[in-house]
Design a protein around this motif. Structure first.
Motif, PDB file in Angstrom:
ATOM      1  N   LYS A   1       0.860  -1.066   0.085  1.00  0.00           N
ATOM      2  CA  LYS A   1       0.054   0.120  -0.027  1.00  0.00           C
ATOM      3  C   LYS A   1       0.922   1.160   0.045  1.00  0.00           C
ATOM      4  N   ILE A   2       0.342   2.287  -0.538  1.00  0.00           N
ATOM      5  CA  ILE A   2       1.129   3.603  -0.566  1.00  0.00           C
ATOM      6  C   ILE A   2       0.404   4.678   0.421  1.00  0.00           C
ATOM      7  N   VAL A   3       1.171   5.166   1.124  1.00  0.00           N
ATOM      8  CA  VAL A   3       0.739   6.178   2.013  1.00  0.00           C
ATOM      9  C   VAL A   3       1.483   7.571   1.836  1.00  0.00           C
ATOM     10  N   SER A   4       0.830   8.585   2.140  1.00  0.00           N
ATOM     11  CA  SER A   4       1.543   9.972   2.054  1.00  0.00           C
ATOM     12  C   SER A   4       1.804  10.443   3.465  1.00  0.00           C
ATOM     13  N   ALA A   5       3.327  10.793   3.506  1.00  0.00           N
ATOM     14  CA  ALA A   5       3.630  11.393   4.954  1.00  0.00           C
ATOM     15  C   ALA A   5       4.537  12.496   4.800  1.00  0.00           C
ATOM     16  N   GLU A   6       4.690  13.419   5.936  1.00  0.00           N
ATOM     17  CA  GLU A   6       5.643  14.382   5.777  1.00  0.00           C
ATOM     18  C   GLU A   6       6.980  13.969   5.924  1.00  0.00           C
ATOM     19  N   ASP A   7       7.916  14.325   5.132  1.00  0.00           N
ATOM     20  CA  ASP A   7       9.387  14.000   5.116  1.00  0.00           C
ATOM     21  C   ASP A   7       9.645  14.289   6.608  1.00  0.00           C
ATOM     22  N   ASP A   8       9.540  15.437   7.331  1.00  0.00           N
ATOM     23  CA  ASP A   8       9.923  16.028   8.611  1.00  0.00           C
ATOM     24  C   ASP A   8       9.328  14.716   9.633  1.00  0.00           C
ATOM     25  N   TRP A   9       8.295  14.416   9.520  1.00  0.00           N
ATOM     26  CA  TRP A   9       7.701  13.139  10.312  1.00  0.00           C
ATOM     27  C   TRP A   9       8.631  11.906  10.436  1.00  0.00           C
ATOM     28  N   LEU A  10       8.761  11.658   9.276  1.00  0.00           N
ATOM     29  CA  LEU A  10       9.704  10.323   8.868  1.00  0.00           C
ATOM     30  C   LEU A  10      11.147  10.700   9.450  1.00  0.00           C
ATOM     31  N   LEU A  11      11.782  11.747   9.344  1.00  0.00           N
ATOM     32  CA  LEU A  11      13.022  11.908   9.888  1.00  0.00           C
ATOM     33  C   LEU A  11      13.185  11.997  11.608  1.00  0.00           C
ATOM     34  N   GLU A  12      12.005  12.769  12.183  1.00  0.00           N
ATOM     35  CA  GLU A  12      11.829  12.844  13.487  1.00  0.00           C
ATOM     36  C   GLU A  12      11.599  11.600  14.185  1.00  0.00           C
ATOM     37  N   ASN A  13      10.908  10.367  13.587  1.00  0.00           N
ATOM     38  CA  ASN A  13      10.622   9.145  14.215  1.00  0.00           C
ATOM     39  C   ASN A  13      11.689   7.993  13.610  1.00  0.00           C
ATOM     40  N   GLY A  14      12.763   8.601  12.937  1.00  0.00           N
ATOM     41  CA  GLY A  14      13.959   7.789  12.598  1.00  0.00           C
ATOM     42  C   GLY A  14      13.331   6.555  11.655  1.00  0.00           C
ATOM     43  N   LEU A  15      12.353   6.900  10.734  1.00  0.00           N
ATOM     44  CA  LEU A  15      11.835   6.109   9.836  1.00  0.00           C
ATOM     45  C   LEU A  15      12.696   5.864   8.509  1.00  0.00           C
ATOM     46  N   ASP A  16      12.964   4.857   7.957  1.00  0.00           N
ATOM     47  CA  ASP A  16      13.789   4.917   6.688  1.00  0.00           C
ATOM     48  C   ASP A  16      13.326   3.481   5.977  1.00  0.00           C
TER      49      ASP A  16
END
Length: 60
Positions: free
Chosen positions: A37-52
């Motif tokens: 599935k494809i979702v949209s997320a704020e790039d800053d949120w990914l970085l703040e949560n350490g997601l990669d």
């Protein structure tokens, strides 16, 4: 459990962000059965949560 398979930054500067709006990326998620599935997320949120790529997706 969903994991991040790919993160795609589709923003090439063609569209201006509205005031207060943050850049978003498309995130492809895959589960244990191979469903995607494809979702949209704020790039800053990914970085703040350490997601990669390879990270477990915290919400759905």
């Amino acid at each position: 459990m969903w994991k991040i398979k790919q993160i795609f930054d589709g923003d090439y500067g063609c569209e201006e962000l509205q005031p207060g709006q943050k850049p978003k990326v498309s995130v492809t998620l895959v589960d244990d059965a191979g469903n995607e599935k494809i979702v949209s997320a704020e790039d800053d949120w990914l970085l703040e949560n350490g997601l990669d790529v390879g990270s477990e997706w915290p919400i759905l």
